[in-house]
Structure formats: structure tokens, C-alpha cells
Design an enzyme around this catalytic site. Structure first.
Site, PDB file in Angstrom:
ATOM      1  N   ASP A  17       0.808  -1.227   0.000  1.00 48.61           N
ATOM      2  CA  ASP A  17       0.000   0.000   0.000  1.00 48.61           C
ATOM      3  C   ASP A  17       0.834   1.267   0.000  1.00 48.61           C
ATOM      4  O   ASP A  17       0.333   2.348  -0.280  1.00 48.61           O
ATOM      5  CB  ASP A  17      -0.858   0.042   1.273  1.00 48.61           C
ATOM      6  CG  ASP A  17      -2.114  -0.777   1.135  1.00 48.61           C
ATOM      7  OD1 ASP A  17      -2.642  -0.868   0.026  1.00 48.61           O
ATOM      8  OD2 ASP A  17      -2.560  -1.325   2.155  1.00 48.61           O
TER       9      ASP A  17
HETATM   10  C1  BGC Z   1       0.426   1.192   6.400  1.00 50.93           C
HETATM   11  C2  BGC Z   1       0.025   0.028   5.561  1.00 50.93           C
HETATM   12  C3  BGC Z   1      -1.468   0.015   5.406  1.00 50.93           C
HETATM   13  C4  BGC Z   1      -1.946   1.356   4.875  1.00 50.93           C
HETATM   14  C5  BGC Z   1      -3.435   1.428   4.723  1.00 50.93           C
HETATM   15  C6  BGC Z   1      -0.148   2.455   5.834  1.00 50.93           C
HETATM   16  O1  BGC Z   1       0.182   3.517   6.642  1.00 50.93           O
HETATM   17  O2  BGC Z   1       1.819   1.249   6.510  1.00 50.93           O
HETATM   18  O3  BGC Z   1       0.490  -1.166   6.136  1.00 50.93           O
HETATM   19  O4  BGC Z   1      -1.850  -0.985   4.529  1.00 50.93           O
HETATM   20  O5  BGC Z   1      -1.520   2.370   5.726  1.00 50.93           O
HETATM   21  O6  BGC Z   1      -4.101   1.555   5.904  1.00 50.93           O
HETATM   22  C1  NOJ Z   2      -1.670  -3.697   5.383  1.00 51.38           C
HETATM   23  C2  NOJ Z   2      -2.820  -3.826   4.455  1.00 51.38           C
HETATM   24  O1  NOJ Z   2      -3.948  -4.226   5.173  1.00 51.38           O
HETATM   25  C3  NOJ Z   2      -2.521  -4.803   3.349  1.00 51.38           C
HETATM   26  O2  NOJ Z   2      -3.584  -4.844   2.436  1.00 51.38           O
HETATM   27  C4  NOJ Z   2      -1.249  -4.435   2.660  1.00 51.38           C
HETATM   28  O3  NOJ Z   2      -0.995  -5.400   1.673  1.00 51.38           O
HETATM   29  C5  NOJ Z   2      -0.110  -4.337   3.646  1.00 51.38           C
HETATM   30  N1  NOJ Z   2      -0.451  -3.428   4.684  1.00 51.38           N
HETATM   31  C6  NOJ Z   2       1.188  -3.880   2.990  1.00 51.38           C
HETATM   32  O4  NOJ Z   2       1.161  -2.534   2.680  1.00 51.38           O
END
Ligand code: BGC
Ligand code: NOJ
Length: 814
Positions: free
Chosen positions: A487
Site C-alpha cells: 500500500d
Molecule cells: C500502512 C500500511 C497500510 C496502509 C493502509 C499504511 O500507513 O503502513 O500497512 O496498509 O496504511 O491503511
Molecule cells: C496492510 C494492508 O492491510 C494490506 O492490504 C497491505 O498489503 C499491507 N499493509 C502492505 O502494505
């Protein structure tokens, strides 16, 4: 330093000191009513949706930590001393403190001044309520005169609104008190048909429903004036902050034990039966009273608790293993499966790290979670798949998240995470292999929940694949969109404004940045769909998908290989990401995992090379880091990944979710030792001895362990709700132990450490119990299978004749 231990027989983790580094939580509830409970009784409850139907209030990020909970105060009416048997909120120096977190229940208690008190908290199956069964024992040689005060703080339902809209909220709170039962009915007068109730098995001496009255001015939860005084004020909330508190007087002889049951629940009335009669504003309690009365009785509580235990026997009985490593057994047989069920229920919505307000259920998250729970609750996996598919868009794209209560796609986040739709194919394939329920593919499912748009689920899968094919970039690799699995790798974002959402800001047209990771994923998903198409009798379609996979595989080979590992991506300028040419972020974990899982590089040795590179550049003693070298500064063209200080989260943290991809990849090249070593590094039970550093619960996986660039290398964060649960479960049970469902039958293909003499496992599959014994003869991974004493070619157990209940399998490894 030790904070507790595993009690495997009872399937519990027993915490024996209340001052754990962080609140160590558990979940209550399996169906619609849920609660988070910390080891000191903190947490909150909700019905289905942690944002829109939150019953009780919790204060995240508050000091002291973990404030708001299911509190019980005891008071000695002789000397006026009072304390909390769960330590919080008074934090007295209680003795023999213990919290037993078990499967869907927690038992918290302690002794103070020779009064022992222990509370069992759980949610009975099929009910929208939670039980607190308090047992008080007088260990003194003389009688004790005690008071018990219960206390919860009601959340005004919408947790977001509850935390923000005080100008209204302070004037809306309403309660009713009827024979000692406290009913919380804020907004019931208008558009809500639901209310909460809080009841007690003993006729209370008094009650309170107004927070300020209960606490007293400028006091905190550790010193409520009502408890100090030993008498409820019988306050009735009119606006401000409604709470529920009972006061029960208990006189105990020496050695006497008393049971008091509290029931906190949620109830909905139909429109026409909302009030007692026309014109009345009083809740009609006819439908709820029998439920309340039932669960205030000892026998009903006992029965419900026993049933909960049986429920977990069934769920965990699907896969049980006995290996040479107790940490592995404990995770497979108890905690990892349990965590998979929590992620099924919660996705990423409600934990100590997720507020329950923001996220809803993630599309890719839920599809991956499914890989870990489908064998336990296939019928619910089916429902989840259909719900997810109904949020798919006609383009084949998908809403990134949806709200569980409405099951609608979440407009705030929207779509364009270009990996999302492919996860649906992987989720459905796993479901089909587990269940053989091919009929699901013909289920009509709408797009974006639009009436009239329903098409068979199978067509949704076709559109998922087509979605990638319609969005290829300059190298023929998939365009990344807002982000792929990571993400935080935001290649079209270019955000320079504080507070902007990295998730949704898109400043570029998205026609250049490509993802090698999605390339690998596409190969895997297209091959899965080919297998499905072939089995549905459409060889032409199958052929088409196989060719698309081959073509993408070749593209990854030419444009996605960096010489010693797979590239990560191309950015908006067409420059490489995750290449030896880069100054920072030279190598990323994700494409190494997924390209190899998809089979890319297995034939030409690149897979082995990439895995060696992972081992050399990314592996640490605490797990495998996401990338290296960490980004030392913010890069506009890379986005959120470089917003984290080095070593945390996606910026070179050990993102546990994708460690199992490498474990699986290692099994694919036959490296049982390395796969298992990686498995052991992040296994929570194996890390229990590192608890002072690790800090999170030793019984569940955390999303992240700080990487080597972080000052706190080895420290875990974001426990419970993470795709790590499902993927580690898949890696250990299906790939290292190697017992996995296929369309032809159950496969036994272990890739275990060379030193293991073997292991045994029980796997329930399509109603049959397989007793599997694996014995090592040579040091390799070649399987010689015999089923019911007869030799079988290959490594797949053919489906037994109808009516067979148990099958004995022996696999000899050479
Ligand atoms: C986090 C991710 C997460 C994303 C969406 C980011 O700040 O590091 O792990 O998937 O937010 O909530
Ligand atoms: C948490 C999110 O829930 C997931 O969808 C994503 O793949 C990982 N973070 C990595 O960014």
C-alpha cells in the site's frame, strides 16, 4: 523477564503479570457480537461493525494505556479499601494475578486481602451478548462484607461520531432502568431500533448511569467516588456520558464462594414493536427479557461455555499436527488457526492498532485471510467470497474496502489498487480446492452491488484477469495503479501536502509505473483460472489463460529480472525500483516471493538465485526485511514507503506477511531447512523468550517486526489483524508440512528440515479424516505414498470411496 506461559492442554496463554509491555488482547465472539478484551479487562464490544454499532467506549492511545473496559471493582465494606481484580483500572498490588486468554474467552482474576475474584468473559454462540461470570471467594478465616461495582461506559453507537461531535452527544444520551437492568437507548427515540442492556444476576442495591456522578469531578477510573463511598447514587443519565454500573452487596462466610453473572447485550426491535405502546417512548422489552433472564442463570452460562469449547474443538480439529518442534505444533494446532479466525471476523477493522472506525474489510486482505480459514468454515468463506465479489466493479476493478454492516464498497478509498481483483481469483481457487463446490461459480453476483447487474461469479473472475490485461504499461508489465500489495509504494501519488492520503492521492496519469509483483501474481492467478476453466469444460478458455500467463512470465523474465533478483517496479519516470542500480531500495521481498510462487524462474535457476539474494540482503535473525537498503529520506516519487523512518513498516521493516511467501518459495526449490528456519524466526511462540524486545503478544503474529535499520530491531507492532496469520498458516501446513488440497485430492508433499525424522498430522478434508504419518528415509523431498497400506503413484491421495470416514496415509520421504 517472563509475563506468562502457554497452557497447551487448555489452549490458553496464561499471563501472570499485569504489567505486560503492551495490552495483550483476545477476542470474544464468533458471529455477530464481538469484543476485544485485554489482559486487564480493557477493550470494547460491538455488534457486527466496530464503527457503526459500538456498544462500549474505549480510549485508544490514552494514558494510562488501555482505558475503557469491562470493569469490576471490589470494596471491603469494613475498612473501605477497594481494588480491581483485573488490576486495571485501580492498579493495586494484587496477588496471584492471572489472565487466561483462551479460544473465544478470557478469565481474569487475582487475590487481594484474601479475597479471590475471577471473571470469565465470553460470548455464547448464537447470541448477541457477552457474559461476565464473576466468582468471589473469601479466603479469610472470618466473614467478609463486600461490595461489587460493575462498570462500562456506553459508546453512543457510531464510534466516529462518538469521538467528535460533542456539541450534540452531550445532550442525546438516554437510558432506562428497569428492575436492575440498565438499558442504553441513545437515539432510540428516532432512527435506531437497537439498544444495549446491562444486567446482573443479583438484585442490585443501586446503580449508576451518569459517568460524572459515578466518578466524581476530576476523578479518573481508578478512584470513582461511588466506589470509594461504597454506595451507588442511582444516577440517571440525561445527556452527558451514559454508563452502566451496578452495586451488589455480598456477605461471605469464611471460605464461601459466590457467583455473580453480568450480561451485556445488544438487541433490535422491529419498527412496529419498538415501544411499549403507541405514543410511548419506553423500549418494548418483551422480546429481550427472556434472553436476559436465561443468561443470568448458572446452568445456561455453564452450558454456553461448554458449547463454545466444543465449537473450538471442531474448528481446530480440522488440522492437527505433531512435529519435532513444539512451537510449530502450538501455532498450527491452536494459535495460528485461532488468529486466522480473528482475521476472518475482523479483517483489519478492530484491534489494539486498528480503531475499528476507518478501514472496514479490505478486498485483498479478506481474500488472503480466506486462505487461512476456508478449511474451518467453508460455508462462511462462500458467503465472504460472494460479498467481496459483489463489490467488484464492471471494469473488473474492485473497491479497496467495504463496510461489513452494509456490505457496500467504501467510497472514501475507492478503487484502482491494481492487484486487488487478482486476489479474488486466488481466494476462489482455494475455496474450490477445499470444498469442490463448483456451483459457486454459477452464483449470480452483482457488480458494485447494483441491482440488475448480476452475472455468474465465474465471469467476475474473468473480468479480474482482463482488468490486468487492459492495464499494461510500457514494458508489457501490469500498471500499478495507486499501489499493489504494498500500500505504501505509491508511484503515482507525488504528494507534497501534509495530511494528504497516500492511499488516494493520485497526481500522475498512471500510464507508466508498472509492478513486477502484479506480473508474478497475474501468472499465478491466470494459471489458477486456466485450471478452473479447464475443469468447467472450457479448454479454449483454459488455453487462453495459460497463454496469457506464459506471455506475462516471459515479460517478467525480460523486463522484471535484475541480474540476481526480480525487480520490484518501474516508477513514473520509467526508472527501475528495486534494482541493483538504485541507491536505496535495491531489493524488495515481494516479487521474489510471488514470482517464484507463480513458478517463474524455477526452470532456469533464477528462483534459487533470487532466494539466495533474499538470504544475503534481507534476512536477519528476526525475520526477512521488506527491502534494503532502507530509504533514508522521503522520495516524492515513491510515496508513503519512504515516509517511515528506516526499519519500520514498509520501509525495511520485517513485514511478517510476506515472510511466508519466501518460505513457500524455498519449499518450491526444495529447501526445507531454509523454509523452516524462516518460519521459526517469526513464530510468536518461539519468540516468547525474546518478549522484552518483541513486546507484543507471544501467541499471535504481528504485522511487523522492526528491521535492522531501526533502533528497536526485533520489536513487534500491530499484532493480531494481519495477513501474516493466513500466510504463515498456509506456509507451514500446506507447504512445509506439505498437506494441501488440490482438485484431484489431498496432496502430501512435505519439504521439511533434513534433521526431522518425520511428523504426523490429522487433516479433515471433504468430510473425511486423514491420518497422515510422514517418515524420513533419505534426506530429500521425494514422496512414496501408501494409502490404507497400498502404494499410490505420485503424492496425491485419491478420493476414497463414498462413505469412508477415515483414511490412513503413510508418506516416506527420500
Ligand atoms: C500502512 C500500511 C497500510 C496502509 C493502509 C499504511 O500507513 O503502513 O500497512 O496498509 O496504511 O491503511
Ligand atoms: C496492510 C494492508 O492491510 C494490506 O492490504 C497491505 O498489503 C499491507 N499493509 C502492505 O502494505
Amino acid at each position: 523477564m517472563r509475563y506468562g506461559h502457554f497452557d497447551d492442554k487448555r489452549r490458553e496463554y496464561v499471563i501472570s503479570r499485569p504489567d505486560t509491555p503492551l495490552p495483550w488482547i483476545n477476542y470474544l465472539g464468533c458471529e455477530d457480537y464481538f469484543g476485544i478484551i485485554s489482559h486487564t479487562a480493557g477493550g470494547y464490544s460491538f455488534y457486527r461493525d466496530a464503527r457503526l454499532r459500538r456498544l462500549t467506549r474505549y480510549r485508544y492511545n490514552n494514558v494510562p494505556f488501555d482505558t475503557g473496559g469491562r470493569y469490576i471493582y471490589l470494596r471491603d465494606n469494613v475498612d473501605g479499601s477497594f481494588w480491581s481484580p483485573s488490576w486495571q483500572p485501580t492498579r493495586h498490588a494484587v496477588e496471584d494475578y492471572s489472565c487466561r486468554h483462551g479460544m473465544g474467552y478470557s478469565i481474569i482474576g487475582s487475590t487481594f486481602h484474601h479475597i479471590k475474584a475471577e471473571t470469565l468473559y465470553f460470548v455464547p454462540l448464537g447470541e448477541n451478548l457477552e457474559i461476565w461470570r464473576l466468582l468471589i471467594t473469601n479466603l479469610r478465616r472470618k466473614p467478609a462484607r463486600l461490595s461489587v461495582f460493575s462498570c462500562i461506559e456506553f459508546c453512543l453507537w457510531d464510534a466516529q461520531d462518538d469521538a467528535t461531535n460533542f456539541q450534540r452527544n452531550f445532550s442525546t444520551g438516554e437510558v432506562e432502568i428497569d428492575r436492575g437492568v440498565i438499558y442504553h437507548k441513545t437515539e432510540y427515540r428516532e432512527r435506531r431500533n437497537h439498544f444495549a442492556y446491562f444486567a446482573c444476576s443479583v438484585k442490585p442495591a443501586g446503580y449508576d448511569t451518569q459517568r460524572d456522578t459515578f466518578l466524581g469531578p476530576y476523578r479518573n477510573w481508578d478512584r470513582p467516588v461511588v466506589v470509594e463511598r461504597g454506595r451507588s447514587a442511582n444516577s440517571r443519565a440525561h445527556g452527558w456520558a451514559p454508563i452502566g454500573s451496578h452495586h451488589v452487596r455480598v456477605n461471605l462466610k469464611a471460605g464461601e464462594i459466590r457467583e455473580i453473572v453480568f450480561v451485556l447485550g445488544y438487541h433490535e426491535n422491529s419498527d412496529d414493536r419498538k415501544f411499549t405502546r403507541a405514543g410511548s417512548q419506553t423500549i418494548n422489552k418483551v422480546t429481550v427479557k427472556p434472553t436476559i433472564a436465561r443468561y443470568l442463570k448458572h446452568n445456561a452460562v455453564e452450558r454456553a461455555y461448554t458449547e463454545l469449547g466444543r465449537h473450538w474443538d471442531r474448528l481446530l480439529g480440522v488440522y492437527q499436527a505433531k512435529t519435532p518442534d513444539r512451537h510449530t505444533d502450538r501455532m498450527i494446532n491452536i494459535w495460528n488457526a485461532y488468529q486466522c479466525m480473528a482475521t476472518f471476523n475482523m479483517s483489519r477493522s478492530a484491534s489494539f492498532y486498528e480503531s475499528g472506525i476507518g478501514r472496514g474489510l479490505g478486498f485483498r486482505d479478506s481474500n488472503q485471510d480466506l486462505l487461512g480459514f476456508v478449511q474451518m468454515v467453508p460455508e462462511r468463506a462462500r458467503e465472504r467470497i460472494l460479498d467481496l465479489a459483489a463489490t467488484q466493479l464492471v471494469t473488473g476493478g474492485a473497491y479497496h474496502q467495504y463496510q461489513p454492516l452494509t456490505k457496500r464498497g467504501n467510497n472514501d478509498i475507492g478503487s484502482n489498487f491494481n492487484d486487488d481483483p487478482l486476489w479474488l481469483v486466488l481466494g476462489v481457487a482455494a475455496y474450490l480446492k477445499e470444498t469442490g463446490d463448483w456451483a459457486i461459480l454459477d452464483e449470480p453476483v452483482p457488480y458494485d452491488n447494483q441491482p440488475g447487474s448480476a452475472r455468474p461469479l465465474y465471469e467476475h473472475l474473468e473480468r479480474s484477469i482482463q482488468y490486468t490485461l487492459d492495464r499494461l504499461g510500457p514494458h508489457g508489465l501490469p500498471l500499478i495503479g495507486r499501489a499493489d500489495w504494498n500500500d505504501c509504494l505509491n508511484l503515482n501519488c507525488f504528494s507534497d501536502t501534509p495530511g494528504q492520503s497516500f492511499q488516494t492521492t493520485t497526481n500522475k496519469d498512471g500510464k507508466t509505473a508498472e509492478s513486477v509483483f502484479i506480473g508474478g501474481m497475474f501468472v499465478l492467478a491466470a494459471n489458477e483460472l486456466a485450471a478452473i476453466a479447464g475443469r468447467r469444460g472450457s479448454e479454449i478458455n483454459a488455453q487462453g489463460y495459460r497463454e496469457a500467463a506464459l506471455k506475462m512470465s516471459a515479460t517478467v523474465g525480460t523486463s522484471g529480472w535484475d541480474g540476481a533478483w526480480f525487480l520490484r517496479a518501474y516508477d513514473d519516470f520509467g526508472n527501475k525500483v528495486g534494482s541493483n542500480e538504485c541507491v536505496e531500495g535495491k531489493i524488495f521481498i515481494e516479487p521474489q516471493g510471488f514470482c517464484i510462487i507463480a513458478g517463474i524462474g524455477l526452470e532456469n535457476g533464477r528462483a534459487g538465485m533470487a532466494l539466495d539474494s533474499v538470504n544475503r540482503h534481507l534476512a536477519t535473525t528476526h525475520g526477512i526485511m521488506l527491502q534494503q537498503p532502507a530509504f533514508s529520506q522521503y522520495y516524492l516519487h515513491l510515496g508513503e514507503i519512504s515516509s517511515y523512518p528506516p526499519g519500520y513498516k514498509e520501509n525495511a521493516g520485517i513485514f511478517c506477511h510476506n515472510n511466508p511467501w519466501i518460505m513457500i518459495a524455498e519449499t518450491m526449490v526444495g529447501h526445507g531447512d531454509r523454509a523452516f528456519d524462516y518460519y521459526r524466526l517469526i513464530n510468536p511462540s518461539a519468540r516468547e523468550k525474546l518478549v522484552a524486545l518483541h513486546r507484543c503478544e507471544p501467541y499471535v503474529y504481528a504485522q511487523m517486526i522492526a528491521g535492522k535499520d531501526a533502533p528497536t530491531h526485533g520489536e513487534a507492532k500491530n499484532s493480531w489483524l494481519t495477513g501474516t496469520a493466513a500466510w504463515n498458516y498456509v506456509a507451514i501446513t500446506q507447504h512445509i508440512l506439505g498437506i494441501r488440497p488440490t482438485y484431484e485430492g489431498l496432496m502430501v508433499a512435505p519439504v521439511i528440515p533434513a534433521a526431522w525424522k518425520g511428523f504426523s498430522a490429522i487433516r479433515m478434508f471433504k468430510g473425511v479424516r486423514y491420518n497422515i504419518l510422514v517418515k524420513r528415509r533419505g534426506r530429500g523431498n521425494k514422496v512414496h505414498l501408501s494409502v490404507e497400506g497400498r502404494k499410490v503413484d505420485g503424492n496425491v491421495i485419491p478420493p476414497p470411496p463414498r462413505g469412508t470416514t477415515t483414511v490412513a496415509v503413510v508418506a516416506v520421504l527420500d
